[in-house]
Design a protein around this motif. Structure first.
Motif, mmCIF file in Angstrom:
data_model
loop_
_atom_site.group_PDB
_atom_site.id
_atom_site.type_symbol
_atom_site.label_atom_id
_atom_site.label_comp_id
_atom_site.label_asym_id
_atom_site.label_seq_id
_atom_site.Cartn_x
_atom_site.Cartn_y
_atom_site.Cartn_z
ATOM 1 N N UNK A 19 -10.961 -22.331 -13.856
ATOM 2 C CA UNK A 19 -10.645 -21.728 -12.290
ATOM 3 C C UNK A 19 -11.007 -20.547 -11.814
ATOM 4 N N UNK A 20 -11.650 -20.355 -10.742
ATOM 5 C CA UNK A 20 -11.822 -19.140 -10.303
ATOM 6 C C UNK A 20 -10.312 -18.859 -9.270
ATOM 7 N N UNK A 21 -10.249 -17.194 -9.148
ATOM 8 C CA UNK A 21 -8.771 -17.034 -8.531
ATOM 9 C C UNK A 21 -8.446 -17.767 -7.336
ATOM 10 N N UNK A 22 -9.409 -18.274 -6.578
ATOM 11 C CA UNK A 22 -9.509 -18.846 -5.291
ATOM 12 C C UNK A 22 -8.789 -20.228 -5.275
ATOM 13 N N UNK A 23 -8.781 -20.964 -6.500
ATOM 14 C CA UNK A 23 -8.604 -22.373 -6.711
ATOM 15 C C UNK A 23 -7.642 -22.655 -7.494
ATOM 16 N N UNK A 24 -6.729 -23.513 -7.006
ATOM 17 C CA UNK A 24 -5.552 -24.094 -7.944
ATOM 18 C C UNK A 24 -5.949 -25.436 -8.376
ATOM 19 N N UNK B 90 -15.280 -27.563 -18.493
ATOM 20 C CA UNK B 90 -15.927 -27.466 -17.140
ATOM 21 C C UNK B 90 -15.395 -26.201 -16.581
ATOM 22 N N UNK B 91 -16.482 -25.349 -16.124
ATOM 23 C CA UNK B 91 -16.193 -24.035 -15.559
ATOM 24 C C UNK B 91 -16.531 -23.913 -13.849
ATOM 25 N N UNK B 92 -15.443 -24.048 -13.189
ATOM 26 C CA UNK B 92 -15.684 -24.031 -11.739
ATOM 27 C C UNK B 92 -15.992 -22.308 -11.549
ATOM 28 N N UNK B 93 -17.112 -22.462 -10.671
ATOM 29 C CA UNK B 93 -17.642 -21.134 -10.525
ATOM 30 C C UNK B 93 -17.562 -20.482 -9.270
ATOM 31 N N UNK B 94 -17.686 -21.358 -8.304
ATOM 32 C CA UNK B 94 -17.083 -20.952 -6.785
ATOM 33 C C UNK B 94 -16.693 -22.184 -6.103
ATOM 34 N N UNK B 95 -16.122 -21.667 -4.770
ATOM 35 C CA UNK B 95 -15.681 -22.864 -3.943
ATOM 36 C C UNK B 95 -15.727 -22.734 -2.377
ATOM 37 N N UNK B 96 -16.056 -23.508 -1.513
ATOM 38 C CA UNK B 96 -15.990 -23.210 -0.242
ATOM 39 C C UNK B 96 -14.729 -24.039 0.467
ATOM 40 N N UNK B 97 -14.054 -23.265 1.368
ATOM 41 C CA UNK B 97 -12.974 -24.222 2.046
ATOM 42 C C UNK B 97 -13.515 -24.095 3.455
ATOM 43 N N UNK B 98 -13.094 -25.239 4.202
ATOM 44 C CA UNK B 98 -13.435 -25.628 5.400
ATOM 45 C C UNK B 98 -12.243 -25.285 6.183
ATOM 46 N N UNK B 99 -12.336 -24.487 7.510
ATOM 47 C CA UNK B 99 -11.135 -24.407 8.214
ATOM 48 C C UNK B 99 -10.343 -23.323 7.489
ATOM 49 N N UNK C 192 -8.895 -23.941 4.901
ATOM 50 C CA UNK C 192 -7.481 -24.405 4.000
ATOM 51 C C UNK C 192 -8.081 -25.730 3.356
ATOM 52 N N UNK C 193 -9.077 -26.692 3.892
ATOM 53 C CA UNK C 193 -9.584 -27.851 3.305
ATOM 54 C C UNK C 193 -10.689 -27.497 2.314
#
Length: 276
Positions: free
Chosen positions: A17-22, A63-72, A74-75
């Motif tokens: 996981x990247x640092x921004x995702x739990x 599985x390598x999670x490379x990046x994420x986007x959050x809406x608002x 938080x979501x």
């Protein structure tokens, strides 16, 4: 980089996981759960001796999670990941995945009520015109897309615009799921369990779109008023607007939108078979 083992995985599958995702955020993300459940089942049916990959079955290794986007803020909205899938011979399957989950599209058809019923005469389809930055467009013509709310009614920005401009609301009881009519559900344990929906970009994204049909007969005066009003031209600063397109021209005016072409094919195919 945080790591955990994917629950109930065999062989054990590490997830990075990247640092921004739990961990709990990923495991509670509906798009991830739908994707991993579907993939696991498809991999499991390789055990059947008739499966083309049975002699050297593929396995999910990592599985390598490379990046994420959050809406608002938080979501969790979008997840980009790389799935390492290979067999014991070292052969790999492409595994770059953009997870965003499903949405719905609506083919909304209006017809004057003085035209004989059960004919295709003078039918018009509602398009939305709006910016689609991933396509590099500020004015893409497409079928209205959104979601079904908890009551099964069409909801989202396009539904709101339709209600504001026409007063039309689209209840669940009037919707026909054309994809469900066209695509048979899995009938045996050895069938893949994909969604009964259109996958517009399966080479890179999990996105799936059920396409619904809604038809309504309205007064000719009302339809002509909307034809004059719903031209696709936007007022200054307006982000989304509507356009009425003759049904027999839909395939041309909406040809850039995969939802339009899929809806067009489903509509005419189901009509030929007498199912709508």
């Amino acid at each position: 980089m945080a790591t955990f083992t994917l629950p109930d995985s065999e062989p054990k599958v590490p997830v990075y996981l990247p640092p921004t995702l739990a961990e709990e955020q990923l495991l509670s993300f509906p798009a991830f759960n739908t994707w991993i459940t579907t993939l696991r089942h498809s991999l499991s049916i390789q055990q059947d001796s008739s499966h083309i990959f049975n002699p050297a079955p593929y396995k999910l290794r990592r599985i390598d999670v490379q990046s994420v986007d959050f809406f608002g803020g938080k979501r969790l909205g979008f997840v980009k990941l790389k799935a390492d899938i290979s067999n014991d011979n070292g052969e790999k399957l492409p595994g770059s995945v953009f997870l965003r989950g499903g949405s719905v599209a609506m083919m909304l058809i209006l017809q004057p009520d003085d035209v004989p019923e059960n004919t295709e005469n003078e039918k018009h389809v509602i398009f939305t015109i709006q910016p689609r930055i991933p396509a590099g467009s500020l004015a893409l013509a497409e079928l209205p897309a959104g979601m079904l709310d908890d009551s099964g009614n069409f909801a989202g920005g396009a539904a709101q615009e339709i209600a504001e401009e026409t007063g039309l609301e689209i209840p669940a009881s009037d919707l026909i799921d054309m994809t469900k009519l066209a695509i048979p559900a899995a009938s045996s344990a050895n069938d893949e369990r994909l969604q009964q929906a259109v996958y517009p970009s399966p080479g890179g994204s999990d996105e799936f779109i059920p396409i619904f049909l809604w038809q309504k007969r309205v007064s000719r005066d009302q339809l002509e008023e909307w034809q004059g009003k719903l031209t696709g031209l936007r007022e200054h600063g307006e982000k989304i607007t509507l356009m009425l397109c003759p049904l027999d021209q839909v395939w041309k005016h909406g040809a850039r939108d995969a939802k339009v072409l899929a809806a067009w094919a489903l509509y005419h195919g189901l009509q030929r078979e007498g199912r709508i």
